[in-house]
Design a protein around this motif. Structure first.
Motif, mmCIF file in Angstrom:
data_model
loop_
_atom_site.group_PDB
_atom_site.id
_atom_site.type_symbol
_atom_site.label_atom_id
_atom_site.label_comp_id
_atom_site.label_asym_id
_atom_site.label_seq_id
_atom_site.Cartn_x
_atom_site.Cartn_y
_atom_site.Cartn_z
ATOM 1 N N PRO A 241 31.407 73.958 53.181
ATOM 2 C CA PRO A 241 31.264 75.340 52.710
ATOM 3 C C PRO A 241 30.251 76.143 53.523
ATOM 4 C CG PRO A 241 31.124 73.796 50.865
ATOM 5 C CD PRO A 241 31.058 72.993 52.127
ATOM 6 N N GLN A 242 29.178 75.500 53.994
ATOM 7 C CA GLN A 242 28.174 76.228 54.780
ATOM 8 C C GLN A 242 28.762 76.681 56.108
ATOM 9 O OE1 GLN A 242 23.900 75.133 54.624
ATOM 10 N NE2 GLN A 242 24.664 73.157 53.920
ATOM 11 N N LEU B 198 17.486 66.194 53.288
ATOM 12 C CA LEU B 198 18.505 65.334 53.897
ATOM 13 C C LEU B 198 19.844 65.461 53.179
ATOM 14 C CD1 LEU B 198 18.752 63.452 56.356
ATOM 15 C CD2 LEU B 198 18.335 61.538 54.833
ATOM 16 N N ARG B 199 20.004 64.818 52.035
ATOM 17 C CA ARG B 199 21.158 65.025 51.144
ATOM 18 C C ARG B 199 20.592 64.890 49.739
ATOM 19 N NH1 ARG B 199 22.571 61.115 54.513
ATOM 20 N NH2 ARG B 199 22.073 59.627 52.884
ATOM 21 N N LYS C 291 21.623 53.435 57.291
ATOM 22 C CA LYS C 291 20.960 53.206 56.013
ATOM 23 C C LYS C 291 20.471 54.469 55.323
ATOM 24 C CE LYS C 291 19.534 48.452 56.542
ATOM 25 N NZ LYS C 291 18.434 47.539 56.878
ATOM 26 N N LEU C 292 20.139 55.519 56.096
ATOM 27 C CA LEU C 292 19.593 56.710 55.447
ATOM 28 C C LEU C 292 20.108 58.038 56.006
ATOM 29 C CD1 LEU C 292 17.512 57.921 53.385
ATOM 30 C CD2 LEU C 292 15.888 57.952 55.255
ATOM 31 N N LEU C 293 20.045 58.183 57.330
ATOM 32 C CA LEU C 293 20.280 59.516 57.899
ATOM 33 C C LEU C 293 21.685 60.047 57.657
ATOM 34 C CD1 LEU C 293 18.306 59.136 61.243
ATOM 35 C CD2 LEU C 293 17.493 59.928 59.033
ATOM 36 N N ALA C 294 22.667 59.141 57.616
ATOM 37 C CA ALA C 294 24.041 59.580 57.350
ATOM 38 C C ALA C 294 24.571 58.856 56.118
ATOM 39 C CB ALA C 294 24.924 59.276 58.545
ATOM 40 N N ASN C 295 25.410 59.531 55.374
ATOM 41 C CA ASN C 295 26.137 58.857 54.301
ATOM 42 C C ASN C 295 27.553 58.647 54.820
ATOM 43 O OD1 ASN C 295 27.819 58.280 52.059
ATOM 44 N ND2 ASN C 295 26.222 59.046 50.705
ATOM 45 N N LYS D 47 23.537 67.953 61.387
ATOM 46 C CA LYS D 47 22.080 67.761 61.431
ATOM 47 C C LYS D 47 21.688 67.071 62.726
ATOM 48 C CE LYS D 47 21.969 67.155 56.465
ATOM 49 N NZ LYS D 47 22.670 66.190 55.636
ATOM 50 N N GLN E 152 29.544 66.183 46.790
ATOM 51 C CA GLN E 152 29.433 67.154 47.870
ATOM 52 C C GLN E 152 29.079 68.519 47.309
ATOM 53 O OE1 GLN E 152 33.442 65.784 49.711
ATOM 54 N NE2 GLN E 152 32.554 67.340 50.998
ATOM 55 N N GLN E 153 28.760 69.419 48.250
ATOM 56 C CA GLN E 153 28.464 70.792 47.852
ATOM 57 C C GLN E 153 29.710 71.423 47.210
ATOM 58 O OE1 GLN E 153 27.520 73.470 51.097
ATOM 59 N NE2 GLN E 153 25.808 74.240 49.891
ATOM 60 N N ASN E 154 29.476 72.264 46.203
ATOM 61 C CA ASN E 154 30.595 72.928 45.539
ATOM 62 C C ASN E 154 31.408 73.752 46.537
ATOM 63 O OD1 ASN E 154 29.676 71.830 43.196
ATOM 64 N ND2 ASN E 154 28.646 73.688 42.490
ATOM 65 N N LYS E 155 32.697 73.820 46.254
ATOM 66 C CA LYS E 155 33.662 74.387 47.193
ATOM 67 C C LYS E 155 33.304 75.784 47.716
ATOM 68 C CE LYS E 155 38.638 73.872 47.531
ATOM 69 N NZ LYS E 155 39.866 73.653 46.766
ATOM 70 N N LYS F 199 15.884 55.685 47.783
ATOM 71 C CA LYS F 199 15.179 54.625 48.513
ATOM 72 C C LYS F 199 13.815 54.338 47.872
ATOM 73 C CE LYS F 199 18.543 54.945 51.426
ATOM 74 N NZ LYS F 199 19.678 54.056 51.269
ATOM 75 N N ILE G 135 30.455 60.164 46.637
ATOM 76 C CA ILE G 135 29.291 61.030 46.815
ATOM 77 C C ILE G 135 29.598 62.386 46.196
ATOM 78 C CG2 ILE G 135 30.107 61.799 49.092
ATOM 79 C CD1 ILE G 135 27.202 62.000 49.978
ATOM 80 N N VAL H 52 30.207 57.760 53.765
ATOM 81 C CA VAL H 52 31.377 58.160 52.977
ATOM 82 C C VAL H 52 31.941 59.480 53.515
ATOM 83 C CG1 VAL H 52 32.212 58.772 50.663
ATOM 84 C CG2 VAL H 52 30.464 57.018 50.926
ATOM 85 N N ILE H 53 31.031 60.391 53.880
ATOM 86 C CA ILE H 53 31.504 61.722 54.335
ATOM 87 C C ILE H 53 31.002 62.111 55.711
ATOM 88 C CG2 ILE H 53 31.908 62.779 52.069
ATOM 89 C CD1 ILE H 53 29.058 64.059 52.454
ATOM 90 N N ALA I 180 31.017 79.593 55.547
ATOM 91 C CA ALA I 180 30.301 80.845 55.292
ATOM 92 C C ALA I 180 29.744 81.420 56.590
ATOM 93 C CB ALA I 180 29.178 80.614 54.287
ATOM 94 N N GLN J 194 30.399 77.421 47.597
ATOM 95 C CA GLN J 194 28.951 77.639 47.684
ATOM 96 C C GLN J 194 28.389 78.299 46.433
ATOM 97 O OE1 GLN J 194 27.408 79.353 51.400
ATOM 98 N NE2 GLN J 194 26.825 77.242 51.705
ATOM 99 N N VAL K 295 36.491 66.761 55.874
ATOM 100 C CA VAL K 295 35.583 66.954 54.737
ATOM 101 C C VAL K 295 35.186 68.425 54.679
ATOM 102 C CG1 VAL K 295 33.301 66.387 53.799
ATOM 103 C CG2 VAL K 295 34.697 64.604 54.818
ATOM 104 N N LEU K 296 35.284 68.972 53.502
ATOM 105 C CA LEU K 296 34.995 70.391 53.298
ATOM 106 C C LEU K 296 33.550 70.724 53.687
ATOM 107 C CD1 LEU K 296 36.828 72.563 51.881
ATOM 108 C CD2 LEU K 296 35.358 72.240 49.898
#
Lengths: 145, 77
Positions: B16-17, A56-57, B64-68, B40, A102-105, A64, A100, B70-71, B20, A107, B13-14
């Motif tokens: 990177p995936q 998920l993240r 509550k879980l699936l999304a954050n 997702k 995040q993934q590094n700029k 949780k 939060i 903040v981003i 790429a 990759q 929001v950046l």
């Protein structure tokens, strides 16, 4: 001084932490994420690793866990809490820390030593540290705060 | 019933995936690709028959879980 290291499925630096804490004189205990109570501690450490395979993240599922409620209470009552790598990601996902990671700029997995300056000497984490500049090791794929 | 939800990174929001993937597609001669944002998709089966109630429940899950938040943003389909 007493410490507790929390183990999540996929933690992989938990035993390293145990060795390190004992080396510095802590009486350390390992605590499973499914427990609800933490033994009396001066310091709680959330170790690094890949809790729940980063599903998920990073850190979102571990945030949780049953043990988290006690950790939040401990932190809010002024207890010392240390989150390393994935442990820090878990703490941001609990909402204890704003923002939060995040993934590094680009990759890239970043693994190197970084230097940080202690700006607040009053802070109880740094009160007894004489050094002004600390050299810390980082190793992460998602460290873009 | 089944409820579908998608979670995407907020604009700005950046990603990177996504970047790429876009560069790879460009390299494969898909020169028309300007940008890709990866998200997702969740297929959630719930034991609630009322669609409105089921969607409200999924919305709670997203928050509550699936999304954050903040981003990320979520959308219930």
């Amino acid at each position: 001084m007493k410490s507790s290291v929390i183990i999540f499925p996929g933690s992989n630096c938990d035993r390293d932490m145990d060795v390190a804490l004992k080396k510095f004189g802590f009486k350390n205990q390992m605590v499973w994420h499914n427990d609800t109570k933490i033994p009396k501690s001066d310091l709680i450490v959330l170790p690094g690793g890949f809790s729940y395979g980063d599903y998920l993240r990073c850190g979102s599922i571990a945030a949780k866990s049953k043990i988290i409620k006690s950790i939040i209470e401990f932190a809010n009552s002024g207890g010392l809490l240390l989150g390393i790598c994935n442990g820090f990601q878990i703490l941001t996902e609990t909402g204890l820390l704003p923002g939060i990671l995040q993934q590094n700029k680009h990759q890239k997995f970043i693994c190197k030593n970084v230097y940080v300056k202690v700006n607040n000497k009053e802070n109880k984490y740094f009160r007894n540290i004489k050094k002004e500049i600390l050299e810390l090791h980082i190793a992460h794929n998602d460290g873009n705060y | 019933m089944k409820i579908k939800a998608i979670v995407t990174l907020k604009e700005g929001v950046l990603d990177p995936q996504g970047k790429a993937i876009q560069q790879t597609l460009n390299g494969m001669n898909f020169s028309e690709v300007n940008q890709i944002r990866q998200g997702k998709y969740f297929d959630i089966e719930v034991n609630i028959e009322d669609e409105k109630k089921a969607k409200a429940k999924v919305e709670e899950m997203c928050k509550k879980l699936l999304a954050n938040l903040v981003i990320e943003d979520y959308k219930i389909l």
